[in-house]
Design an enzyme around this catalytic site. Sequence first.
Site, PDB file in Angstrom:
ATOM      1  N   GLU A 160       0.886  -1.163   0.000  1.00 20.50           N
ATOM      2  CA  GLU A 160       0.000   0.000   0.000  1.00 20.50           C
ATOM      3  C   GLU A 160       0.919   1.207   0.000  1.00 20.50           C
ATOM      4  O   GLU A 160       1.643   1.452   0.972  1.00 20.50           O
ATOM      5  CB  GLU A 160      -0.899  -0.012   1.240  1.00 20.50           C
ATOM      6  CG  GLU A 160      -1.821   1.182   1.330  1.00 20.50           C
ATOM      7  CD  GLU A 160      -2.074   1.602   2.753  1.00 20.50           C
ATOM      8  OE1 GLU A 160      -1.903   2.815   3.041  1.00 20.50           O
ATOM      9  OE2 GLU A 160      -2.425   0.757   3.580  1.00 20.50           O
TER      10      GLU A 160
ATOM     11  N   CYS B  26      -3.251   7.980   4.139  1.00 25.44           N
ATOM     12  CA  CYS B  26      -3.005   7.505   2.775  1.00 25.44           C
ATOM     13  C   CYS B  26      -4.273   7.549   1.937  1.00 25.44           C
ATOM     14  O   CYS B  26      -4.208   7.427   0.713  1.00 25.44           O
ATOM     15  CB  CYS B  26      -2.427   6.094   2.804  1.00 25.44           C
ATOM     16  SG  CYS B  26      -3.365   4.943   3.825  1.00 25.44           S
TER      17      CYS B  26
END
Length: 684
Positions: free
Chosen positions: A257, A296
Amino acid sequence: MQKKLGNLVRDQWVEGTGDGNILTSAVSGAVLAAINSDGLDFGGMLQHARDVGGSNLRKLTFHERGEMLKALAQYLMEHKKELYALSTETGATRADSWVDIDGGISTLFVFSSKARREMPNDHVYLDGPPERISKNGTFTAQHIFTPKLGAAVHINAYNFPCWGMLEKLAPALVAGVPAIVKPASSTAYLTELMVRRIHASGILPDGALQLICGGVGDLFEHLTCQDTIAFTGSKNTAEFLQQHHKVVSESVAFTAETDSLNSSVLGPDAVPGTPEFDLFVQEVTREMTSKAGQKCTAIRRIIAPASITDELHAALAISLGKIRIGNPGSKDVDMGALASLGQRDEVRDRVSELAKQAEIVYGGERDFAVLEADAEKGAFFMPTLLHCQKPLSSNLVHSVEAFGPVSTVLPYDSLDAAIELSRLGEGSLAGSIVTNDDQVARELVLGTAAFHGRMVLINRHCAAESTGHGSPLPHLVHGGPGRAGGGEEMGGVRGVLHYMQRTAIQGSPQTLSHIGHRWIHGAEQKDPGVHPFRKTFEQLQIGDTLLTDSREVTLDDIQHFAEFTGDNFYAHTNEEAAAKNPFFDGRVAHGYLIVSFAAGLFVEPEFGPVLANYGVDDLRFAQPVNFGDTLRVRLTCKQKTLRAGSGYGEVRWDTEVTNQDDEIVAAYDVLTMVATDEQWQSVN
């Protein structure tokens, strides 16, 4: 001497041999700890995880691992006060800490529930139905999942030191795979405290969890094909690690990620004065300022109709102007500091890059008030909004991420342009669409979904209960294509399976039934000796089979069922109309009449261990039943799932209804709750 963070190595706390790097408070700049992992036996940690941790976890069933997570979550809930106190030093407000700490703990609860409700009380997870691959059915196949015999190496980011660890740890432990956790250095002190509490609880078995505070040394040199890496951080670092010769030569599973220039699209219908416009302003403000923009999933690119960008700038300026910046420990503060002074400097640099192709319309480097803290000593940064006049021809706004309270408005003139702007992010974790026009929502989703791991659609009808643009949920996949790393985490059972190996096994139905603890057609059918409904959960055996007597279906039965239920569909009540149907020769029995007659044939009416029928799965009617046909039922104990501590287990029965020619007319699974020996004895 400042405190040195500990490393949990082979179930013992040890310090690195070097002095280490100094970690400071994001709020005051005060020294908090030193971090160092020099001198650790990284290969020994991996071997301990495999030999001790994996062995201990694999002895437990999925349900037992789920109960373990539940106990751990309850324990952490009782000890979270000190976590909240330390979390303030990371720059997190109480609301930010709630997402990180309570959010992480709730992830344990969710995966505990998923393990106990959606997985078997067993050590093997069956992937779909059997595959019949031979003419006579004596040779068949089944896909199964079993735990990998290695370790899960978790490399986490600094922005969520608790949630970031637990969202990876929960599915790994459910899978039966031990973890070695490496948190990002700048906030590792909070992760270390949580791991200390986990270790002190004694809930996890030996070897299930180890911690590295500092560098990973030669850890990667000891990886094997049975290990798994889950990484969160920059794309450059992910690519560097993915190219490690051991990762390549051993084909180590690697999920990442990484960077994510997430976008939110405001529909053309959502003009000022509509609920959707106000919701959009609210959502953008929250995403820019929650965790000081260090998420994020935060909105980095604001895609809005060109005709209303002036009004949008003004509305966002008013909303952002209400955000109070300062010491996150104060109840009067809405946004705290960035995680470190270094992070603040990096955000400043990224804003300077963006300003080459976009105009700062709010915030930037101008002076701003900081409540109850020193603006120079703390890593504070003002929310900053930019506007790019020509976003389709500007590359920086689609490639530079300022990982803080920074976002850029990108105007569009058509839905096609909005779709192209969203795609220019080259892959993101989360996208959102705010519109009350369902056709606009559909066009935007179909045009952009391939570039997003998750999409949130918000309008006046769902906003009150919406989790919002940037909230990853343990039920849903968290990851994204392209720039976002190409990985997936969480997603319920999907996240568990990432740590397991899918294997296609082939053999006789009986052998495969024994391995998977689920009866397969062609496997042994046993005479239960007594009616299987007279047996307790423990007494029942997979394969126990009841063959019932027969019953004729009469025209009076069909007519009575139609009158009694009110189901007067023509195929059951009108001979001439039914004959016109290409599937029937004339009037046929109701499907539910067939199921009802089948129950009448196989049910044992007296009080017994079967406590309740709670459903029917996969019901299919294979061919019509005409009056004059004779029905018979085969009922086979297909699968058993013990609900520990409840006094009962769930039993799935494979059910086939056949006619006088032994042709299947209906097939389905009957689901029952059956008392355990102890429960049955207590009521008799």
